[in-house]
Design a protein around this motif. Sequence first.
Motif, short mmCIF file in Angstrom:
data_model
loop_
_atom_site.label_atom_id
_atom_site.label_comp_id
_atom_site.label_asym_id
_atom_site.label_seq_id
_atom_site.Cartn_x
_atom_site.Cartn_y
_atom_site.Cartn_z
N UNK A 85 0.83 -1.20 0.00
CA UNK A 85 0.00 0.00 0.00
C UNK A 85 0.87 1.25 0.00
N UNK A 86 0.43 2.26 -0.73
CA UNK A 86 1.17 3.51 -0.78
C UNK A 86 1.22 4.16 0.60
N UNK A 87 0.20 3.91 1.40
CA UNK A 87 0.15 4.49 2.75
C UNK A 87 0.41 3.42 3.80
N UNK A 88 1.40 2.57 3.56
CA UNK A 88 1.74 1.51 4.51
C UNK A 88 1.86 2.06 5.92
N UNK A 89 1.09 1.48 6.85
CA UNK A 89 1.03 2.01 8.21
C UNK A 89 1.75 1.09 9.18
N UNK A 90 2.04 1.64 10.35
CA UNK A 90 2.59 0.87 11.46
C UNK A 90 1.49 0.70 12.50
N UNK A 91 1.27 -0.53 12.93
CA UNK A 91 0.21 -0.79 13.92
C UNK A 91 0.52 -0.06 15.22
N UNK A 92 -0.51 0.32 15.98
CA UNK A 92 -0.30 1.00 17.25
C UNK A 92 0.51 0.15 18.23
N UNK A 93 1.41 0.79 18.95
CA UNK A 93 2.24 0.09 19.92
C UNK A 93 1.41 -0.57 21.01
N UNK A 94 0.21 -0.03 21.28
CA UNK A 94 -0.63 -0.58 22.33
C UNK A 94 -1.03 -2.02 22.10
N UNK A 95 -1.06 -2.45 20.85
CA UNK A 95 -1.39 -3.86 20.56
C UNK A 95 -0.31 -4.80 21.08
N UNK A 96 0.88 -4.28 21.33
CA UNK A 96 2.04 -5.12 21.64
C UNK A 96 2.62 -4.83 23.01
N UNK A 97 1.85 -4.17 23.86
CA UNK A 97 2.33 -3.82 25.20
C UNK A 97 1.50 -4.56 26.23
N UNK A 98 2.17 -5.28 27.14
CA UNK A 98 1.48 -6.14 28.10
C UNK A 98 0.44 -5.39 28.90
N UNK A 99 0.80 -4.24 29.42
CA UNK A 99 -0.09 -3.55 30.35
C UNK A 99 -1.27 -2.89 29.67
N UNK A 100 -1.22 -2.74 28.35
CA UNK A 100 -2.34 -2.15 27.61
C UNK A 100 -3.33 -3.24 27.24
N UNK A 101 -4.52 -2.83 26.89
CA UNK A 101 -5.51 -3.76 26.35
C UNK A 101 -5.70 -3.52 24.86
N UNK A 102 -4.70 -2.93 24.25
CA UNK A 102 -4.85 -2.60 22.84
C UNK A 102 -5.57 -1.29 22.70
N UNK A 103 -5.78 -0.87 21.48
CA UNK A 103 -6.42 0.41 21.23
C UNK A 103 -7.73 0.19 20.49
N UNK A 104 -8.59 1.16 20.60
CA UNK A 104 -9.85 1.11 19.86
C UNK A 104 -10.96 0.46 20.67
N UNK A 105 -12.11 1.05 20.64
CA UNK A 105 -13.31 0.49 21.27
C UNK A 105 -14.34 0.25 20.19
N UNK A 106 -15.42 -0.41 20.53
CA UNK A 106 -16.47 -0.67 19.55
C UNK A 106 -17.03 0.65 19.04
N UNK A 107 -17.05 0.76 17.74
CA UNK A 107 -17.59 1.97 17.14
C UNK A 107 -19.05 1.74 16.75
N UNK A 108 -19.80 2.82 16.65
CA UNK A 108 -21.15 2.71 16.11
C UNK A 108 -21.05 2.52 14.61
N UNK A 109 -21.97 1.72 14.09
CA UNK A 109 -21.93 1.42 12.66
C UNK A 109 -22.26 2.64 11.84
#
Length: 523
Positions: A499-523
């Motif tokens: 992808x031209x806009x190749x992204x890096x995943x958020x660090x929170x996905x890979x940190x023990x003390x975090x629960x990752x990022x993002x909550x359920x969004x409304x459709x």
Amino acid sequence: MKNKFMTADAAVRLIRDGDTVALMGGGGGLMEATHLFQAVERRFLAGEGPHGLTVVHALGIGDKATLGMNCFAYAGLVKRVIGGHWVWSPRMQQLAQTNQIEAYILPGGVSSQLFREIGGGRPGLITHVGLGTVCDPRHGGGRMNEAAQDDLAEVVTIDGREYLRYKPYRVDVALVRASAADEDGNISFEHEAANLDAAHIALAARSSGGKVIVQVKERLPRGSLKAREVRIPAAWVDAVVVDAGQRSSYDIPFDATLSGELTGEARFAPLPAEAREFDERQAVARRAACELFEGAVVNYGVGIPDAVAKLVVARGELDRIYQTIEHGTYGGSLLDGVLFGYARNASAMLDAPTQFDFYGGGGLDLAFLGFGEMDELGNVNVSRLGGLAVGPGGFIDIAQNARKVIFCGTFAAKGVKLATGDGEMRVLQQGQVHKLVKRVDQITFSGPQSLQRGQTALYLTERASFRLTPEGLELFEIAPGIDLQRDVLDQMDFTPRIAADLAVMPAGHFRVEDEGVGALAER
């Protein structure tokens, strides 16, 4: 009325050489007629037959050792197996690999629904499910070894659109599991953890002029069952076998929170799983959970998708989605591993064919599924790995029909060493087996068919994320700490679009003390 109650040994003598026998059950002993299965095995090993059976089952049945399909895993006892999922019987897999039996697969939902069609005397099951996959006669016809020579389906065109017609067959004997039978042979499921396809298997045998043998835990007086509690009427039943030791699962004697009769903590909980340190499974689950939205109708497959389900529960978001599994269950806390298919405190339980009707009609918003290998066209293989018949279970029915399918798995296999937990993912040792290959060994999910359906397909791993495009797989994310060339591109058997806009995943996905990022969004 004729007395239909008899011993297991007497009941299985109704099975003749060459019969087609329909079985039901799920991993961990879910609705498995173990007492009857063992009686068949006992009779065969005593030299009394039966011989040359065709055995049909929609889902995986067994414990990888002695129970379930392992009771039938003898050359001579069976000549043909049409199995939805094979991994719970390594012995049966070996018989297939060495061509001692004819080995076939059908999608789990197709198999369950085909029982219903046979029961209604209709000319098979006509459906789009399986087009472009190994079940399509143009891609294997469901055959899993050289001994298998027949196509289980044919391509038909109706109003200019292609479908598969899965061919009907005669069911000579149905071995069914239920909870209770009254004196007349009316059958209740009230203490079971699912309904599966029990009634439809029985109907298929009845309509074929075959025998219906039902294993139950208890015998009740005449009139004890209310009409609405009867799931298989006595008119369909030929023999009833009481197994007073019948269990909810191999390891759980009985748990009313699994059968939906009570809500609350488990009375008999399975043995606690060994505590798992934060690893790549949790990282993939966190990324996958970002695809959830408020009110989504969701299905979780076995494997890493289990971790997605657990994450939803841990975040307290279970009541914000509609959680389903193909066994017919809605809501509740899903059990995993050998108990995949059980749900504690479920909100609803349907028959499996009805659940697959809902899926086939487009009822699923999201499906989280695993993968064995995938290729540059977006094809996925889970049905034959390492030369062994694995089978799709409900994978094909689910993957082909969800509006968005999210495949979750590790990037490579055998010998991989990873380090994570501090906000990055690092590859300490590359895997010996590439899972991203030029062409998959067998097509269980068709990328080109997915594009024709207008479906969204994502392929998420611990180090890179891909999406399906008309030009093939496109890499659109990598994990922090990952070297694009060394850890991703050099470990693939093809070069993906980037992808031209190749992204890096958020660090929170890979940190023990975090629960990752993002909550359920409304459709």
